[in-house]
Design a protein around this motif. Structure first.
Motif, PDB file in Angstrom:
ATOM      1  N   ALA A  11       1.002  -0.998   0.169  1.00 52.49           N
ATOM      2  CA  ALA A  11       0.349  -0.138  -0.095  1.00 52.49           C
ATOM      3  C   ALA A  11       0.703   1.577  -0.129  1.00 52.49           C
ATOM      4  N   ILE A  12       2.208   0.945   0.618  1.00 54.62           N
ATOM      5  CA  ILE A  12       2.521   2.234   1.117  1.00 54.62           C
ATOM      6  C   ILE A  12       3.250   2.518  -0.845  1.00 54.62           C
ATOM      7  N   MET A  13       3.806   1.772  -1.153  1.00 55.91           N
ATOM      8  CA  MET A  13       4.586   1.718  -2.272  1.00 55.91           C
ATOM      9  C   MET A  13       3.505   1.723  -3.361  1.00 55.91           C
ATOM     10  N   GLU A  14       2.413   1.608  -3.675  1.00 52.60           N
ATOM     11  CA  GLU A  14       1.447   2.129  -4.306  1.00 52.60           C
ATOM     12  C   GLU A  14       0.585   3.966  -4.305  1.00 52.60           C
ATOM     13  N   SER A  15       0.512   3.872  -3.213  1.00 48.19           N
ATOM     14  CA  SER A  15       0.418   5.449  -2.437  1.00 48.19           C
ATOM     15  C   SER A  15       1.788   6.237  -3.536  1.00 48.19           C
ATOM     16  N   PHE A  16       2.950   5.489  -3.138  1.00 50.08           N
ATOM     17  CA  PHE A  16       3.986   6.603  -3.471  1.00 50.08           C
ATOM     18  C   PHE A  16       4.026   6.560  -5.013  1.00 50.08           C
ATOM     19  N   LYS A  17       4.284   6.036  -5.339  1.00 46.64           N
ATOM     20  CA  LYS A  17       3.696   6.418  -7.466  1.00 46.64           C
ATOM     21  C   LYS A  17       3.265   6.580  -7.358  1.00 46.64           C
ATOM     22  N   LYS A  18       1.776   6.376  -7.081  1.00 48.27           N
ATOM     23  CA  LYS A  18       0.291   7.373  -7.382  1.00 48.27           C
ATOM     24  C   LYS A  18       0.868   8.811  -6.955  1.00 48.27           C
ATOM     25  N   PHE A  19       1.546   9.126  -6.477  1.00 50.25           N
ATOM     26  CA  PHE A  19       1.286  10.567  -6.262  1.00 50.25           C
ATOM     27  C   PHE A  19       2.584  10.768  -6.858  1.00 50.25           C
ATOM     28  N   ASN A  20       4.260   9.931  -6.915  1.00 48.88           N
ATOM     29  CA  ASN A  20       5.412  10.723  -8.268  1.00 48.88           C
ATOM     30  C   ASN A  20       4.238  10.255  -9.071  1.00 48.88           C
ATOM     31  N   ASP A  21       3.332   9.609  -9.999  1.00 44.08           N
ATOM     32  CA  ASP A  21       2.698   9.954 -11.071  1.00 44.08           C
ATOM     33  C   ASP A  21       1.954  11.187 -11.461  1.00 44.08           C
ATOM     34  N   GLU A  22       1.068  12.019 -10.254  1.00 39.50           N
ATOM     35  CA  GLU A  22       0.959  12.953 -10.171  1.00 39.50           C
ATOM     36  C   GLU A  22       1.587  13.955 -10.360  1.00 39.50           C
ATOM     37  N   PHE A  23       2.442  13.763  -9.324  1.00 39.24           N
ATOM     38  CA  PHE A  23       3.491  14.958  -9.148  1.00 39.24           C
ATOM     39  C   PHE A  23       4.494  15.145 -10.595  1.00 39.24           C
TER      40      PHE A  23
END
Lengths: 467, 467
Positions: free
Chosen positions: B442-454
């Motif tokens: 879940a942490i990695m997923e949320s990290f990835k989502k943030f990074n994509d949006e950023f």
């Protein structure tokens, strides 16, 4: 030139310069003799458990449970731990995230800092802010952190009482500052004369030194006296006039073995003085679990509390603390327990009081056996001229010579007064009252016997010498 | 001019100068958000127990018994403690005089130092001298003690890898020395190029700096790689030629999650090289109970071992250690337990192995989940020019900006690469692999989502901008 990168010759000069007599020549010789099989009575440093004092049961039960949290689920835990120790351990574990194995905030666990603040409020009658309380690995580490923030170089001076516990001289040397001595007056019960203070500051200024802070050790170490309220007020006014941070080493606040003059904290006196001083004089106060009758030296728990230190400076002190990540967490729990011990009605209260009383009364009897001082006593030794001459020939200070002879003859390991500072030509030795009570008469007897023989050997008898 | 004795303006300049990013702006902001009720995942510092890792049972049982020695006489003790933990606690208590409540020798308990020496001998195949092993309150304190002995002023330089764990930069700044950086090569698996080293030393010399010591972090922090034997040999030869003390930070020696290149200590490589180097190159090696899979960070246990340091210098280091009296004693016992754990045939052996394996295998899975690195990973973030511009406008380094946005969006608290050092214009962040394994996806997923949006927000799309 030295051929090695890390050799005596090219060490940091401040490292080489600093002196720490409590574990100096006498201690090293005592350790050698112990290795050779001689029985040594270490009275060089206040280390009561090493001399047979038993730890208090309740805090040790709580910390054992905190270390082994899986026991809290064991159906048999109630067979060997009382319910209040179990409850307290759960409470402490609830204050941490990750128990004793996790770094805490670098200032210490917030819940424990709150307990310390409440203790200070009960003691002084004024609220205390947990955000201005930093937990430390023993008081020594706290003192060094604060001195490190203050001292910029050799032209920054710190007023330090003489005699003093050599932590101060050693730390100031290590940090490259200047020690500015002020003398406590032996003939006035080791009191402090404010005019002498002024003179010390004037002399330092003449040498180009800016005096930045003043250390008071209250109750005194090695002298054992409590400062009076009147004296504390003078000191605070003096710090105000001279713009000095007052560093209040109050690690002996529990160890009062005389009833005439109780301990009163510098903070209470400062806040009692009201405006403007109560908002202007800067104070850092130190405490520890090592001293007091707990004597939990090896656990390395301590705190300092800051009064009137601006937030930006507090932040910088926090930043430096964070480089070492956190003080040891078990030591923080000990501090929480010391400032918030069992209360009347708790299962462990009676045992806690009984054990505490037992230690305190025994310390009191030992203190009275030795001198009327506090934990440490600092007797003057009047050395005959021939003893001083003999010492000089051996290239040793006269009190070092006396203490070495005492050690070789009796196994009693003391600290020569020169390690604490003393006036020129006056000699002392520092010993603690911590040997087991039942051993004290024999130790004092063997001390007296040695002293009589030493004095007889070196005293000038009319027309007759035994040497 | 400041009106207060202890104010930001007149603090020790070295205190103000030093930077410690692991608990810097990101950590402070994360702490604020946590206070406001946001769920924060602290991956800024390796603190596994804080993220849910359970302590190993056996060491905690032994230390609990050492803290509560009165339990050893309790007839019910066998109901909740195994016999080998009881025996081990008795053995440790027998090594101290006065148990955990007494100051030990300032170098640590002799019996524990002997256990450390035996561990080193088993590891390296060469005997080790307990008199040259000092126990410390965690490795950080040991590093600071040694740097303090070496650094005399700004013209003394210490070679430090970049990126590096910022303990080194912060300590060197605090002690007033000069950091001389050498760059690890990201494209060569964070390897060390000896020619770059020579260049760093030459540049420092040109500025009037005498390079006195070289730090290696092996396995690397934050990069996680082990140095090869060939590389270690080059480093040792280089230290010999340049007359540098080699400071070997080996606190991650247990944390190897790849099989290709095992950890080999600098000391073993040095002694394997034979005369004259084995008798001439000076080495100080550091270890701790905080890292490794034990993760007992809050206990603050560590040691350093000195090789080829002359006795007079060792004495001075001992003297300075003695000012703080002694490292915390429970932390010393943890070190004894870590270097001398249960053996096959012991009652607790199976449980110890099962628990150890459980942690190590989970760490390995998490490491592989993140990168192929060790305990910490240090991914590069390729920031679009518009993100860098936006950060500049806010007066922040671009990686600090990225990490702050990550924190606000996801609660994940990392450390910007600038806190560890990185080449100009290249950005990283440091995170640990220590969140609980079940939380990692879940942490990695949320990290990835943030990074994509950023990235989408700041990337230049041809003729189109979402900003």
């Amino acid at each position: 030139m030295s051929s090695k990168a890390l050799d005596y010759e090219n060490l940091n000069e401040n490292v080489k310069k600093c002196q720490y007599a409590v574990r100096g020549e006498l201690y090293l010789r005592a350790s050698e003799l112990q290795k050779e099989g001689k029985k040594i009575i270490f009275t060089n440093v206040g280390n009561p458990h090493a001399l047979g004092q038993k730890p208090l049961t309740f805090p040790r039960q709580v910390i054992a449970l905190c270390q082994a949290p899986f026991l809290l689920d064991d159906p048999n835990v109630g067979l060997i731990f009382p319910a209040d120790a179990i409850a307290r351990a759960k409470q402490f574990l609830g204050m941490t995230s990750g128990g004793l194995g996790a770094y805490s905030d670098s200032r210490g666990i917030p819940g424990v800092r709150k307990e310390v603040a409440e203790f200070i409020e009960r003691r002084d009658g004024y609220p205390s802010d947990p955000e201005l309380i930093f937990l430390t690995d023993g008081a020594s580490k706290g003192v060094m952190q604060i001195l490190n923030s203050i001292i910029r170089g050799p032209s920054d001076g710190i007023l330090v009482p003489v005699p003093q516990y050599p932590l101060y001289s050693a730390s100031i040397q290590l940090l490259g500052g200047s020690l500015v001595p002020y003398y406590l007056e032996e003939t006035a019960n080791w009191g402090l004369d404010i005019n002498d203070l002024r003179q010390s500051v004037a002399q330092a200024r003449y040498k180009g030194i800016t005096v930045r802070a003043m250390v008071i050790i209250n109750p005194g170490n090695p002298t054992g006296q409590c400062l009076s309220v009147a004296n504390l007020k003078q000191i605070i006014q003096f710090c105000h006039q001279e713009n000095l941070v007052l560093l209040g080493d109050e690690v002996y606040q529990q160890n009062i073995y005389q009833d005439e003059r109780p301990f009163i904290s510098a903070r209470k006196v400062l806040l009692d003085m009201g405006l403007p001083l109560s908002k202007e004089v800067q104070l850092v106060s130190f405490h520890t679990v090592s001293k007091g009758y707990w004597g939990e030296c090896g656990q390395r728990g301590g705190y300092f509390e800051m009064t009137n230190i601006p937030p930006k400076a507090v932040e910088e002190i926090y930043k430096v603390a964070s480089i070492s990540l956190s003080p040891n967490v078990p030591g923080q729990i000990f501090m929480g327990l010391m400032v918030n011990p069992p209360k009347p009605g708790d299962i462990s209260y009676d045992q806690y009081v009984r054990e505490s009383k037992g230690i305190l009364e025994s310390l009191r009897r030992r203190a009275h056996m030795m001198t009327d001082g506090a934990m440490y006593s600092f007797p003057q030794i009047r050395l005959p001229p021939r003893a001083i001459e003999t010492a000089n020939k051996l290239g040793k200070a006269a009190d070092v010579f006396y203490c070495l002879r005492l050690l070789e003859a009796t196994g009693i390991s003391t600290v020569p007064g020169s390690g604490f500072g003393q006036k020129e030509g006056v000699f002392h030795l520092r010993t603690t009252i911590l040997p087991a009570e039942e051993d004290m008469p024999a130790i004092m007897e063997s001390f007296k016997k040695f002293n009589d023989e030493f004095m007889e050997k070196y005293e000038d008898h009319k027309g007759y010498s035994r040497m």
